[in-house]
Design a protein around this motif. Sequence first.
Motif, PDB file in Angstrom:
ATOM      1  N   ALA A   1       0.840  -1.211   0.000  1.00  0.00           N
ATOM      2  CA  ALA A   1       0.000   0.000   0.000  1.00  0.00           C
ATOM      3  C   ALA A   1       0.870   1.255   0.000  1.00  0.00           C
ATOM      4  CB  ALA A   1      -0.922  -0.022   1.221  1.00  0.00           C
ATOM      5  N   GLU A   2       1.929   1.258   0.818  1.00  0.00           N
ATOM      6  CA  GLU A   2       2.829   2.405   0.842  1.00  0.00           C
ATOM      7  C   GLU A   2       3.514   2.610  -0.504  1.00  0.00           C
ATOM      8  OE1 GLU A   2       4.631   5.721   2.358  1.00  0.00           O
ATOM      9  OE2 GLU A   2       3.018   4.492   3.232  1.00  0.00           O
ATOM     10  N   LEU A   3       3.963   1.506  -1.121  1.00  0.00           N
ATOM     11  CA  LEU A   3       4.600   1.604  -2.438  1.00  0.00           C
ATOM     12  C   LEU A   3       3.639   2.113  -3.504  1.00  0.00           C
ATOM     13  CD1 LEU A   3       6.722  -1.684  -2.443  1.00  0.00           C
ATOM     14  CD2 LEU A   3       7.571   0.648  -2.208  1.00  0.00           C
ATOM     15  N   MET A   4       2.386   1.674  -3.454  1.00  0.00           N
ATOM     16  CA  MET A   4       1.394   2.127  -4.430  1.00  0.00           C
ATOM     17  C   MET A   4       1.153   3.633  -4.298  1.00  0.00           C
ATOM     18  SD  MET A   4       0.541  -0.345  -6.375  1.00  0.00           S
ATOM     19  CE  MET A   4      -0.994   0.209  -7.089  1.00  0.00           C
ATOM     20  N   ARG A   5       1.115   4.136  -3.076  1.00  0.00           N
ATOM     21  CA  ARG A   5       0.935   5.581  -2.898  1.00  0.00           C
ATOM     22  C   ARG A   5       2.118   6.361  -3.497  1.00  0.00           C
ATOM     23  NH1 ARG A   5      -1.196   3.855   2.141  1.00  0.00           N
ATOM     24  NH2 ARG A   5       0.837   4.125   3.164  1.00  0.00           N
ATOM     25  N   GLN A   6       3.334   5.896  -3.230  1.00  0.00           N
ATOM     26  CA  GLN A   6       4.494   6.561  -3.820  1.00  0.00           C
ATOM     27  C   GLN A   6       4.472   6.486  -5.349  1.00  0.00           C
ATOM     28  OE1 GLN A   6       7.966   4.828  -2.075  1.00  0.00           O
ATOM     29  NE2 GLN A   6       7.420   5.440   0.044  1.00  0.00           N
ATOM     30  N   ARG A   7       4.060   5.327  -5.868  1.00  0.00           N
ATOM     31  CA  ARG A   7       4.006   5.168  -7.333  1.00  0.00           C
ATOM     32  C   ARG A   7       2.989   6.131  -7.947  1.00  0.00           C
ATOM     33  NH1 ARG A   7       2.096  -0.316 -10.479  1.00  0.00           N
ATOM     34  NH2 ARG A   7       2.500   0.417 -12.591  1.00  0.00           N
ATOM     35  N   ALA A   8       1.851   6.315  -7.290  1.00  0.00           N
ATOM     36  CA  ALA A   8       0.841   7.234  -7.818  1.00  0.00           C
ATOM     37  C   ALA A   8       1.388   8.664  -7.874  1.00  0.00           C
ATOM     38  CB  ALA A   8      -0.410   7.169  -6.947  1.00  0.00           C
ATOM     39  N   LYS A   9       2.143   9.057  -6.855  1.00  0.00           N
ATOM     40  CA  LYS A   9       2.736  10.394  -6.877  1.00  0.00           C
ATOM     41  C   LYS A   9       3.704  10.560  -8.042  1.00  0.00           C
ATOM     42  CE  LYS A   9       2.378  11.147  -1.866  1.00  0.00           C
ATOM     43  NZ  LYS A   9       3.141  11.368  -0.611  1.00  0.00           N
ATOM     44  N   ARG A  10       4.580   9.556  -8.231  1.00  0.00           N
ATOM     45  CA  ARG A  10       5.539   9.643  -9.342  1.00  0.00           C
ATOM     46  C   ARG A  10       4.835   9.676 -10.691  1.00  0.00           C
ATOM     47  NH1 ARG A  10       8.412   5.780  -6.241  1.00  0.00           N
ATOM     48  NH2 ARG A  10       7.717   4.138  -7.692  1.00  0.00           N
ATOM     49  N   ARG A  11       3.765   8.907 -10.819  1.00  0.00           N
ATOM     50  CA  ARG A  11       3.050   8.878 -12.096  1.00  0.00           C
ATOM     51  C   ARG A  11       2.429  10.238 -12.409  1.00  0.00           C
ATOM     52  NH1 ARG A  11      -0.981   4.002 -12.841  1.00  0.00           N
ATOM     53  NH2 ARG A  11       1.042   2.915 -12.766  1.00  0.00           N
ATOM     54  N   LEU A  12       1.867  10.912 -11.425  1.00  0.00           N
ATOM     55  CA  LEU A  12       1.294  12.236 -11.664  1.00  0.00           C
ATOM     56  C   LEU A  12       2.362  13.217 -12.141  1.00  0.00           C
ATOM     57  CD1 LEU A  12      -1.106  12.529  -8.585  1.00  0.00           C
ATOM     58  CD2 LEU A  12      -1.742  12.212 -10.989  1.00  0.00           C
ATOM     59  N   GLN A  13       3.538  13.174 -11.507  1.00  0.00           N
ATOM     60  CA  GLN A  13       4.612  14.059 -11.940  1.00  0.00           C
ATOM     61  C   GLN A  13       5.059  13.745 -13.368  1.00  0.00           C
ATOM     62  OE1 GLN A  13       7.678  13.675  -9.026  1.00  0.00           O
ATOM     63  NE2 GLN A  13       6.462  14.600  -7.343  1.00  0.00           N
ATOM     64  N   GLU A  14       5.183  12.444 -13.702  1.00  0.00           N
ATOM     65  CA  GLU A  14       5.605  12.060 -15.053  1.00  0.00           C
ATOM     66  C   GLU A  14       4.577  12.482 -16.093  1.00  0.00           C
ATOM     67  OE1 GLU A  14       6.280   7.926 -14.867  1.00  0.00           O
ATOM     68  OE2 GLU A  14       8.150   8.068 -13.705  1.00  0.00           O
ATOM     69  N   GLU A  15       3.284  12.328 -15.798  1.00  0.00           N
ATOM     70  CA  GLU A  15       2.250  12.731 -16.757  1.00  0.00           C
ATOM     71  C   GLU A  15       2.306  14.236 -17.016  1.00  0.00           C
ATOM     72  OE1 GLU A  15      -1.414  11.405 -15.175  1.00  0.00           O
ATOM     73  OE2 GLU A  15      -1.092   9.277 -15.720  1.00  0.00           O
ATOM     74  N   LYS A  16       2.538  15.005 -15.968  1.00  0.00           N
ATOM     75  CA  LYS A  16       2.617  16.455 -16.140  1.00  0.00           C
ATOM     76  C   LYS A  16       3.797  16.831 -17.039  1.00  0.00           C
ATOM     77  CE  LYS A  16       1.731  18.792 -12.501  1.00  0.00           C
ATOM     78  NZ  LYS A  16       1.856  19.402 -11.156  1.00  0.00           N
TER      79      LYS A  16
END
Length: 681
Positions: A426-441
């Motif tokens: 769960a902790e890793l998924m939260r970090q991954r979601a943050k990185r994905r938002l930055q990459e999409e931007k």
Amino acid sequence: MRLAAPVAAGGGKKEGPKAPWAPPARPLAGKMAYYRKCLEAVIGQLGQFRPEKDSPEQFLEAARASLQTLSPQKQVFILEVLSGCIEYRKLLTVVVDAFYVRDGRLCLRTDYNLFQVICYLATFQLEELGFQLFCSIVKSQPADKMRKFLGFFFNPLNLCSWIKDEWSLTYEMDHVKNWTDPLLRWQPEVQELIRQLEGKSTSQPPLSKAKVTEPKNFNLTVPRPRAIPVPEPVPVMAKATPAPRSTYQPPKEPQVLEMTKRYNRRRAEELLLRANLEEMRCAVPRARGEAPVQVTPCSPCWQGSRKLRLRFLPRIHKTPKLTFYKPNEVPVKLNTATILREGALYQRQVEKELQRVDKLVDGAGDFSEFLEWQQKMQAKDREEQRAADVCRRLRGKLSHEEAALARQQLLRENRHRATQKKEEMAELMRQRAKRRLQEEKSLKELVEQVTEGQKNVKVAQMKLLKGRRQTVQEVAEESRVLLQRSAEEAQEEQRRRCELISQLRALESQPTRQGKLVDLTQIPGHGLEGEMSIVELRERLALLKEAQQREEEEKRDQIIQGKRTKSQELQNTLEQISLCRAAMGRSAALRWEEKKAAAPGAPSQDERVQELQRRIEERAAERRRLAIELYAPALRAAGPKPQAQLKAQHWLELDESRERRLRAMQQKGSACGPARRLQAT
């Protein structure tokens, strides 16, 4: 014959005494020819010598016998040089091998023996021959070869360094020094000889230019023109025979087997269901005077407690489908070898029994006491074996309980680990979601920049594509016109060739009469003995064939008669075997009854068995306790706590009753096993 020995050091320019094999006074050209022939004879003899096979003494005697036709001076010279080369072969080989490696790489290996002879004469015979005679011998050979070898061998650097060291490995240093010192003193004269040889090699006239071969064309026969082949007709494929209907239809045997399997499985399931119902009817508690509870597969108790039964019952491994086969009462068919072997066995047993009876009649002793003692010992061994079997079975059950307990402990540990893993994921998924938002931007910004840069590029690409398409269309139109024109010309040429070939074949296919009339009754008349016509030959062959058929029928009748006789003998043997089997079966039944009457009861419970049973009960109680702890959340979710505990207790009691029933059936089966074996016998 004496061999060459080392000579004491003498003056450098002093001529040695005249050798007994020296030639008479002759001009220089005659001396050179004389020594050339002598050296050729020595080289030829050396080429025939094999050190690993031939003995030096025998080889020299054979060489002397082969040189009887020569003059005495030549014989003495050849044998003297030959014996010296054989005796000092190791020393000469060292020098000549080194020469081929360093300066004589372009020299032929056929001159190996020549260099050995020159090396021997220079080392051991130079003082005895004299320098003038040595020069004559050297000049009788090719100047270029002698110049290279003498320049290599008389080099002071080589003589004082490695040649001296290599020779000292075979002979003592005093002898080696006696051989190398004279060579060093003859250096001036040898250098002058080498210069003369160099001048001689340069003064030789050049070789005349060879005439160039002029190639000439072959006068070959002109091949005939190849015949024009007739176009082959298109082959017509024969109509294939359709496949039979049975190819696309499955056979009946698998269907019959499948129906039998289904029937047997249904019957086994019914029997198993009845046994389970009986157990449940006995296990469900009821008040005094109350009718027994009927538990069926469709009742709510059965359906509602299915999950709990699956949870608390021990894991049962799936078994393959049960298949019941009807007993086959057809007797086993024995082959001839088995019948004869069994008949001979029973015959030997009957003879052995008759011999034993004869011995008893004659007064032989009885083995009753020994047999009684043997039976007692065998009974004791059986008791020990039975106790060992019980211990082994209990150890197996104990290992099973320990394995179940270990599985439950492992399950508890795995659950704990799974909980930790879920939290980490769960902790890793939260970090991954943050990185994905930055990459999409960042990607959106990059796409906007690329689209702005590609707007101008697309206009230029469209213009280039239009020009290329127009060019391709023009080239394709020209190619189509050319291909159509060439195809029409090829068709016209093919049609003309076919007409010409058909005309030629029609001229060649004129009917011609071929063949010869043959009279089958006429004798050829070649004058051979027993000559006959074809008709007579056919008649004789028919008669011979009839005679062969009669012989085959007679042999067939003899074979059938032999088979009948053999079959009758086998039938008699089978009757004897059946009688012997019946008698042996009766005796085996009597022995089994005696053994059963004398056999003791159940095996005694010793300390090992009691200890194993106690450990098994402890492991089973601990396993049940862990099962209740593991599945407590499921019981809370299934319903109220008191009802879940009652159901769990009920199914645990049912499990224990099944285990007791299984043990009783095993004991019953072990007791009925010998009876079945006796009945089969």
